[in-house]
Design a protein around this motif. Sequence first.
Motif, PDB file in Angstrom:
ATOM      1  N   PHE A 426       0.800  -1.234   0.000  1.00  0.00           N
ATOM      2  CA  PHE A 426       0.000   0.000   0.000  1.00  0.00           C
ATOM      3  C   PHE A 426       0.833   1.284   0.000  1.00  0.00           C
ATOM      4  CE2 PHE A 426      -2.787  -3.095   2.326  1.00  0.00           C
ATOM      5  CZ  PHE A 426      -3.728  -3.250   1.318  1.00  0.00           C
ATOM      6  N   GLY A 427       1.820   1.320  -0.910  1.00  0.00           N
ATOM      7  CA  GLY A 427       2.585   2.566  -1.076  1.00  0.00           C
ATOM      8  C   GLY A 427       3.651   2.798  -0.021  1.00  0.00           C
ATOM      9  N   PHE A 428       3.737   1.910   0.988  1.00  0.00           N
ATOM     10  CA  PHE A 428       4.838   2.050   1.965  1.00  0.00           C
ATOM     11  C   PHE A 428       6.162   1.889   1.228  1.00  0.00           C
ATOM     12  CE2 PHE A 428       7.905  -0.555   4.400  1.00  0.00           C
ATOM     13  CZ  PHE A 428       8.347   0.428   5.266  1.00  0.00           C
ATOM     14  N   SER A 429       6.159   0.972   0.275  1.00  0.00           N
ATOM     15  CA  SER A 429       7.329   0.653  -0.516  1.00  0.00           C
ATOM     16  C   SER A 429       6.769   0.182  -1.854  1.00  0.00           C
ATOM     17  CB  SER A 429       8.073  -0.484   0.191  1.00  0.00           C
ATOM     18  OG  SER A 429       9.162  -0.921  -0.557  1.00  0.00           O
ATOM     19  N   GLU A 430       7.631  -0.025  -2.865  1.00  0.00           N
ATOM     20  CA  GLU A 430       7.047  -0.495  -4.132  1.00  0.00           C
ATOM     21  C   GLU A 430       6.544  -1.927  -4.015  1.00  0.00           C
ATOM     22  OE1 GLU A 430       9.493   0.174  -7.609  1.00  0.00           O
ATOM     23  OE2 GLU A 430       9.638   2.263  -6.924  1.00  0.00           O
ATOM     24  N   GLN A 431       7.342  -2.781  -3.390  1.00  0.00           N
ATOM     25  CA  GLN A 431       6.859  -4.162  -3.295  1.00  0.00           C
ATOM     26  C   GLN A 431       7.210  -4.887  -2.012  1.00  0.00           C
ATOM     27  OE1 GLN A 431       8.814  -6.436  -6.349  1.00  0.00           O
ATOM     28  NE2 GLN A 431      10.205  -4.751  -6.724  1.00  0.00           N
ATOM     29  N   ASN A 432       8.136  -4.312  -1.228  1.00  0.00           N
ATOM     30  CA  ASN A 432       8.583  -5.034  -0.024  1.00  0.00           C
ATOM     31  C   ASN A 432       8.106  -4.366   1.248  1.00  0.00           C
ATOM     32  OD1 ASN A 432      10.288  -6.905  -1.272  1.00  0.00           O
ATOM     33  ND2 ASN A 432      11.807  -5.301  -1.610  1.00  0.00           N
ATOM     34  N   SER A 433       8.038  -5.147   2.315  1.00  0.00           N
ATOM     35  CA  SER A 433       7.926  -4.519   3.636  1.00  0.00           C
ATOM     36  C   SER A 433       8.438  -5.503   4.668  1.00  0.00           C
ATOM     37  CB  SER A 433       6.498  -4.095   3.943  1.00  0.00           C
ATOM     38  OG  SER A 433       5.631  -5.186   3.970  1.00  0.00           O
ATOM     39  N   TRP A 434       9.228  -5.011   5.596  1.00  0.00           N
ATOM     40  CA  TRP A 434       9.901  -5.908   6.564  1.00  0.00           C
ATOM     41  C   TRP A 434       8.902  -6.685   7.404  1.00  0.00           C
ATOM     42  CZ3 TRP A 434      10.255  -5.086  12.058  1.00  0.00           C
ATOM     43  CH2 TRP A 434       9.673  -3.908  12.509  1.00  0.00           C
ATOM     44  N   LEU A 435       7.737  -6.093   7.662  1.00  0.00           N
ATOM     45  CA  LEU A 435       6.613  -6.838   8.230  1.00  0.00           C
ATOM     46  C   LEU A 435       5.474  -6.675   7.232  1.00  0.00           C
ATOM     47  CD1 LEU A 435       6.662  -5.659  11.980  1.00  0.00           C
ATOM     48  CD2 LEU A 435       7.334  -7.913  11.118  1.00  0.00           C
ATOM     49  N   PRO A 436       4.806  -7.756   6.844  1.00  0.00           N
ATOM     50  CA  PRO A 436       3.750  -7.635   5.825  1.00  0.00           C
ATOM     51  C   PRO A 436       2.555  -6.824   6.316  1.00  0.00           C
ATOM     52  CG  PRO A 436       4.291  -9.952   6.284  1.00  0.00           C
ATOM     53  CD  PRO A 436       5.016  -9.130   7.307  1.00  0.00           C
ATOM     54  N   LEU A 437       2.021  -5.982   5.428  1.00  0.00           N
ATOM     55  CA  LEU A 437       0.791  -5.256   5.759  1.00  0.00           C
ATOM     56  C   LEU A 437      -0.391  -6.161   5.423  1.00  0.00           C
ATOM     57  CD1 LEU A 437       2.955  -2.934   4.698  1.00  0.00           C
ATOM     58  CD2 LEU A 437       0.958  -1.479   5.000  1.00  0.00           C
ATOM     59  N   PRO A 438      -1.409  -6.215   6.285  1.00  0.00           N
ATOM     60  CA  PRO A 438      -2.556  -7.083   6.006  1.00  0.00           C
ATOM     61  C   PRO A 438      -3.288  -6.633   4.742  1.00  0.00           C
ATOM     62  CG  PRO A 438      -2.629  -6.240   8.265  1.00  0.00           C
ATOM     63  CD  PRO A 438      -1.542  -5.509   7.569  1.00  0.00           C
ATOM     64  N   ALA A 439      -3.731  -7.603   3.935  1.00  0.00           N
ATOM     65  CA  ALA A 439      -4.412  -7.274   2.670  1.00  0.00           C
ATOM     66  C   ALA A 439      -5.694  -6.494   2.927  1.00  0.00           C
ATOM     67  CB  ALA A 439      -4.713  -8.564   1.912  1.00  0.00           C
ATOM     68  N   ASN A 440      -6.315  -6.717   4.105  1.00  0.00           N
ATOM     69  CA  ASN A 440      -7.582  -6.012   4.354  1.00  0.00           C
ATOM     70  C   ASN A 440      -7.404  -4.589   4.893  1.00  0.00           C
ATOM     71  OD1 ASN A 440      -6.824  -6.471   6.963  1.00  0.00           O
ATOM     72  ND2 ASN A 440      -8.574  -7.763   7.507  1.00  0.00           N
ATOM     73  N   TRP A 441      -6.208  -4.023   4.751  1.00  0.00           N
ATOM     74  CA  TRP A 441      -5.995  -2.621   5.130  1.00  0.00           C
ATOM     75  C   TRP A 441      -6.274  -1.670   3.958  1.00  0.00           C
ATOM     76  CZ3 TRP A 441      -1.150  -1.693   8.776  1.00  0.00           C
ATOM     77  CH2 TRP A 441      -1.453  -2.202  10.053  1.00  0.00           C
ATOM     78  N   GLN A 442      -6.767  -2.230   2.882  1.00  0.00           N
ATOM     79  CA  GLN A 442      -7.027  -1.464   1.660  1.00  0.00           C
ATOM     80  C   GLN A 442      -7.805  -0.164   1.911  1.00  0.00           C
ATOM     81  OE1 GLN A 442      -8.732  -4.102  -1.088  1.00  0.00           O
ATOM     82  NE2 GLN A 442      -9.341  -2.496  -2.524  1.00  0.00           N
ATOM     83  N   ASP A 443      -8.853  -0.254   2.729  1.00  0.00           N
ATOM     84  CA  ASP A 443      -9.677   0.945   2.951  1.00  0.00           C
ATOM     85  C   ASP A 443      -9.145   1.838   4.061  1.00  0.00           C
ATOM     86  OD1 ASP A 443     -11.378   0.239   0.956  1.00  0.00           O
ATOM     87  OD2 ASP A 443     -12.646  -0.973   2.283  1.00  0.00           O
ATOM     88  N   LEU A 444      -8.038   1.412   4.657  1.00  0.00           N
ATOM     89  CA  LEU A 444      -7.487   2.203   5.767  1.00  0.00           C
ATOM     90  C   LEU A 444      -6.366   3.129   5.322  1.00  0.00           C
ATOM     91  CD1 LEU A 444      -7.366  -0.572   8.520  1.00  0.00           C
ATOM     92  CD2 LEU A 444      -9.018   1.279   8.280  1.00  0.00           C
ATOM     93  N   SER A 445      -5.988   3.076   4.040  1.00  0.00           N
ATOM     94  CA  SER A 445      -4.837   3.872   3.597  1.00  0.00           C
ATOM     95  C   SER A 445      -5.124   5.362   3.744  1.00  0.00           C
ATOM     96  CB  SER A 445      -4.486   3.543   2.151  1.00  0.00           C
ATOM     97  OG  SER A 445      -5.456   4.109   1.296  1.00  0.00           O
ATOM     98  N   VAL A 446      -4.047   6.121   3.824  1.00  0.00           N
ATOM     99  CA  VAL A 446      -4.171   7.584   3.956  1.00  0.00           C
ATOM    100  C   VAL A 446      -4.980   8.133   2.779  1.00  0.00           C
ATOM    101  CG1 VAL A 446      -2.850   9.750   3.967  1.00  0.00           C
ATOM    102  CG2 VAL A 446      -2.015   7.758   5.263  1.00  0.00           C
ATOM    103  N   ALA A 447      -4.651   7.674   1.553  1.00  0.00           N
ATOM    104  CA  ALA A 447      -5.339   8.211   0.366  1.00  0.00           C
ATOM    105  C   ALA A 447      -6.846   7.937   0.427  1.00  0.00           C
ATOM    106  CB  ALA A 447      -4.721   7.612  -0.900  1.00  0.00           C
ATOM    107  N   LYS A 448      -7.202   6.705   0.783  1.00  0.00           N
ATOM    108  CA  LYS A 448      -8.636   6.345   0.848  1.00  0.00           C
ATOM    109  C   LYS A 448      -9.342   7.170   1.922  1.00  0.00           C
ATOM    110  CE  LYS A 448      -9.731   2.910  -1.983  1.00  0.00           C
ATOM    111  NZ  LYS A 448      -9.039   1.622  -1.882  1.00  0.00           N
ATOM    112  N   GLN A 449      -8.725   7.238   3.101  1.00  0.00           N
ATOM    113  CA  GLN A 449      -9.391   7.940   4.210  1.00  0.00           C
ATOM    114  C   GLN A 449      -9.522   9.432   3.942  1.00  0.00           C
ATOM    115  OE1 GLN A 449      -8.895   6.966   8.260  1.00  0.00           O
ATOM    116  NE2 GLN A 449      -7.859   5.036   7.890  1.00  0.00           N
ATOM    117  N   GLN A 450      -8.565   9.966   3.159  1.00  0.00           N
ATOM    118  CA  GLN A 450      -8.624  11.398   2.872  1.00  0.00           C
ATOM    119  C   GLN A 450      -9.887  11.756   2.081  1.00  0.00           C
ATOM    120  OE1 GLN A 450      -6.026  13.504   4.190  1.00  0.00           O
ATOM    121  NE2 GLN A 450      -7.766  14.848   3.814  1.00  0.00           N
TER     122      GLN A 450
END
Length: 543
Positions: A426-450
């Motif tokens: 979700f835009g934290f990085s292009e494809q990696n993250s040291w701890l995986p972000l849950p797939a169901n955080w889609q609607d929680l992103s800054v862009a969506k909430q804005q």
Amino acid sequence: MKKLWWHDAVVYQIYPRSFADSNNDGEGDFAGITSRLEHVSKLGADAVWFSPFYKSPNQDGGYDVSDPREVDARFGNLSDFKKMKLRADQLGLKVVVDLVPNHFSDQHVWFQAALQANPGSKQRSRFHFYDGRGENGELPPNNWQSIFGGSSWTRVMEPDGKLGQWYLHLFDSTQPDLNWNNPEVNEDFEKTIKFWLDLGISGFRIDVAHGLAKDEIYQDHPDPAGLTAAMRLDITDFDPQYRKALLTNIPFFDNEGVHQIYRGWRKLLDSYPGDQFFVAEAWVYPSNRAARYVRSDELHQIFNFDFLTVAWDADSIKVAIDRTLDELGAVQAPPTWVLCNHDCPRVVTRLGGGSYGLAKARALALLTHALPGNVYIYQGEELGLEDAPVAAEHRQDPIYYRTNGTQLGRDGVRVPIPWEGDEPPFGFSEQNSWLPLPANWQDLSVAKQQTDPSSVLRMYQEMLKIRKSHPGLGGTHQVNWVAAPQGVVRFTREPDFELIANTTSAEVVVQTAKSLLLSSQPDVTIVAEKLVLPANSTVWLTN
Ligand code: NOJ
């Protein structure tokens, strides 16, 4: 008393590894932070506090520092820090950094030199090296337990190849405790404080501020396992009297010696132009011990951990607020209010998770931001995130490993921020993250909430905007309690501000002639001076 910015600031905590990744290595860095810093100014914060970004083997999320005056390569370099600082200046954000004086990393040059040196040497005197007990020194000098589990002592191999002395580590074995009786230690920390002040920072958060002075080492604790359990936030079935007895007398915390150190640091800070400040991370017990850290010649703020753990219950909340204001008022120190940080469960999770947890967290946020003094927001709190599930193979917290997985540790609260897009990370990085972000955080992103006026993010933005502009909010002036039904918190602040919070799970109806300024839920109504407050909700009112 002249009002200074750190009397009623909103400070946003960035956990650098999990904020934004610019080089796609899966870990956050300064270039990423710089590119996303506008989020923090748009939110309405006054300052950003950065958890450690110093050179570190990262055995404890950077709280194992091997060079406190160097930026770790995973975050970039000093020039990247300076670019971030410049951006913060442009956005009107002050920068606060962490200071970790209780321990260094075992990779720090001092500890490496201590390992090469002999018992009794100058090099060893910077840490707590002691001979063991037992016939051949095979037993640790005392029975203290590490806060992360296991013994707080590790035995070293001496330069002659034989097993020898033991060193103290209240946390992981890679975090040897410094010996604050050695003046060299303070000299080095004053150098570090000056180094960052000279780069224009506005404050320091002091890690384990209650831990630097230790009691008599050759003395066992009567119940070391009980003490470790009493300090945990996730054990609730502890006998309160026994817990109180244990926490009131911890041989390695809250000893008198720490205050002399802070008096010295205060003089140093006061010798600089400007209005920089220190905030103490000190878990002290009972809560009235906190005021000792913020006497007029010591530190400026202390985190209010009493409030961080308060139950969602009107009586407990009122008691916690009164106690804070009374105790800190007695030494004229501004209060702080903290709901969460990188060591604790996220507030939505602590309050039960799901839609109920979220409703309570929104209501508690509105209540907290109406109080006098300073508020700390942990990154992601403004998005209403919950602790994320973390699979065993991704866990990194030493607590998890030192307790053989019986305690999960703090990784769940450190999962990176979702910024935008439909798929992790979700835009934290292009494809990696040291701890995986849950797939169901889609609607929680800054862009969506804005784009969603009912989102937690939009509520936070509105809340901080009103907090800044309303004359009854911010500041350090008191709250005036108003009688309210059972389970309801009600207070006014002058001029012209009123708060009502319903902590019960049923709707309540309250009489008021005021009108709505902000509410934590959409379905609040005032008809003919009757305010209908849904379960677990808070409103801000004005004339
Ligand atoms: C408190 C810090 O916030 C935490 O993350 C760390 O593990 C310990 N102190 C030890 O430095």
